[in-house]
Every structure is written in C-alpha cells, then in structure tokens.
Design an enzyme around this catalytic site. Structure first.
Site, PDB file in Angstrom:
ATOM      1  N   CYS A 179       0.837  -1.212   0.000  1.00 41.22           N
ATOM      2  CA  CYS A 179       0.000   0.000   0.000  1.00 41.22           C
ATOM      3  C   CYS A 179       0.866   1.254   0.000  1.00 41.22           C
ATOM      4  CB  CYS A 179      -0.924   0.033   1.220  1.00 41.22           C
ATOM      5  SG  CYS A 179      -2.035  -1.373   1.304  1.00 41.22           S
ATOM      6  N   ARG A 184      -7.861  -4.340  -3.112  1.00 43.95           N
ATOM      7  CA  ARG A 184      -7.408  -3.176  -3.888  1.00 43.95           C
ATOM      8  C   ARG A 184      -8.417  -2.948  -5.017  1.00 43.95           C
ATOM      9  NH1 ARG A 184      -2.385  -2.572  -1.722  1.00 43.95           N
ATOM     10  NH2 ARG A 184      -1.579  -4.526  -0.874  1.00 43.95           N
TER      11      ARG A 184
HETATM   12  C1  BEZ Z   1       0.570  -4.626   1.852  1.00 47.16           C
HETATM   13  O1  BEZ Z   1       1.773  -4.822   1.899  1.00 47.16           O
HETATM   14  O2  BEZ Z   1       0.084  -3.563   1.490  1.00 47.16           O
HETATM   15  C2  BEZ Z   1      -0.347  -5.748   2.249  1.00 47.16           C
HETATM   16  C3  BEZ Z   1       0.029  -7.034   1.926  1.00 47.16           C
HETATM   17  C4  BEZ Z   1      -0.816  -8.072   2.293  1.00 47.16           C
HETATM   18  C5  BEZ Z   1      -1.997  -7.813   2.974  1.00 47.16           C
HETATM   19  C6  BEZ Z   1      -2.360  -6.505   3.248  1.00 47.16           C
HETATM   20  C7  BEZ Z   1      -1.536  -5.467   2.879  1.00 47.16           C
END
Ligand code: BEZ
Length: 228
Positions: A44, A127
């Site tokens: 993110c 997402r």
């Molecule tokens: C992230 O790194 O943004 C992420 C990865 C897995 C689950 C939720 C967020």
C-alpha cells in the site's frame, strides 16, 4: 455491489483533507476512487507513493484521486506523515500525499462499494478501483488482490481511453495507447457496411464489415481531452 453504468453510491465521511461528500463534490471531474487494505503496509505504501507522484498527470486529464481504507483518520495521518518523512521507494522520497484518504472504521463505505471480499480478508478492503465520470457514473471497476500492487500507468491509460471514447465516439482496441488506431462503431446498416468495405468512407479502414479502424493522432486526442 455497484456495477459499471450505475451511479456511484453516495456517502459523506472524514478524510485527511477534511470532510467529503462523494460523488457530489466531484461533479464535473473524473475521479479514481480506490481502496487499499491497510495503513502502514508495504505494498500500500508503494502504491500511495506512486499515485501521489503521478497525481499531476491525472489532474492534467481532469481526474482527481480519492483513497479509502477501513483504518481511522489518525492512523491515516500518521502513515502519510511517515511516508513523507521516512520512506524511499524507487526514485521517490519526501512524497506528500495531497489527495484525500477516507476513514472508514465502520466499513460502511467499503461494504457499499463491494470492497470487502471475505474470501480474501473479512476485515480489510481489497485493492478496488472505481473510475467515476463527471456525471457521477461508474465507468470502470478493477479489483486486485491484497498481494498485488496496481499498475498506475494502466489506470491513466484507462482514463484516457474512456475520455477518448466519449469525445470521439469510438472504442479502443487491445493495448491501445493515444496515437494508435481506434475502432469505429459497427456499421448500423447494410449500406454503411457496403460503403466501408468498398473503401468509400473517409479515413476508415476495414478488415471486415464489423472491424473498422481509423487514425486519430495523439496530439489531436490530447488537445481534446487534456484539461484546458
Ligand atoms: C501490503 O503490503 O500492502 C499488504 C500485503 C498483504 C496484505 C495486506 C496489505
């Protein structure tokens, strides 16, 4: 769950840029309304830095950005401050996220938009990307799973493709980029189909009666869709 062609579900909320009334505040603009799973997570973070770095490119095509996660406002603020102060990603650093990030602890907005997919995670938004047009209508929906960061060049390409389709009454083929040939609407009568196949239609070239293209130069597209 909203669908392409539906009015974007309306909501009011707090954001990192103050209160928002969506989509009413954005009438007359295109908006990319997107969700991310959680603040202080690496994928993110890379996405927010990329979106923030590209915000002017989207603004040039009259397109605003609005993010959302099911975190609270203070978490959002702390995360965006950390990004600016500490994080380098590729050649990006000191990145200030100036677009609003919606707080949605109750998950009300995320549920309304179908951003929670329990098979993936019942407490985080996936997402999701909603491209909303200047009349508040959803024109594109794209979902990515938690593990995969989005391709922001593709989102800008889709915005340009939608705006080109609207302005020139055309469609855009696979992998289209401005300057590539566009698809003209199918012939609506036998007469038009015959004219097109005979090569009588100005600038339109047909592979067959249903598959016809024409050139629109990239600079003509840019003059038409770029914000004045
Ligand atoms: C992230 O790194 O943004 C992420 C990865 C897995 C689950 C939720 C967020």
């Amino acid at each position: 769950m909203p669908r392409i062609g539906d009015p974007a579900p309306s909501f009011t909320a707090e954001t990192t840029q103050g209160p928002i009334n969506f989509p009413a505040d954005y009438v007359g603009q295109w908006v990319i309304f997107f969700s991310h799973p959680a603040d202080f997570t690496p994928v993110c973070t890379s996405e927010f830095m990329t979106f923030a770095a590209m915000a002017d490119k989207f603004a040039a095509y009259n397109t605003a950005l609005v993010g959302l996660s099911v975190d609270g406002l203070y978490s959002h603020i702390a995360w965006l401050r950390t990004i600016k102060e500490k994080i380098t990603f590729r050649d990006m650093h000191d990145v200030e996220v100036k677009f609003p990030l919606v707080e949605d602890i109750s998950m009300e907005v995320a549920q309304k938009y179908g951003m929670i997919m329990p098979g993936e995670d019942s407490t985080k938004a996936v997402r999701a990307v909603f491209i909303v047009d200047p009349k508040g209508v959803i024109r594109t929906i794209i979902y990515y799973p938690l593990s995969t960061g989005r391709n922001f060049d593709e989102l800008l390409r889709v915005v340009k493709a939608l705006q080109t389709a609207d302005h020139f009454d055309v469609a855009t083929p696979a992998d289209w980029r401005p300057g590539d040939r566009v698809i003209v609407p199918p012939a609506g009568s036998c007469g038009t189909a015959k004219e097109r196949m005979a090569g009588d239609t100005d600038g339109v070239e047909c592979e067959d009666w249903f598959f016809c293209t024409k050139e629109i130069p990239a600079d003509e597209i840019d003059r038409a869709i770029r914000k004045k």
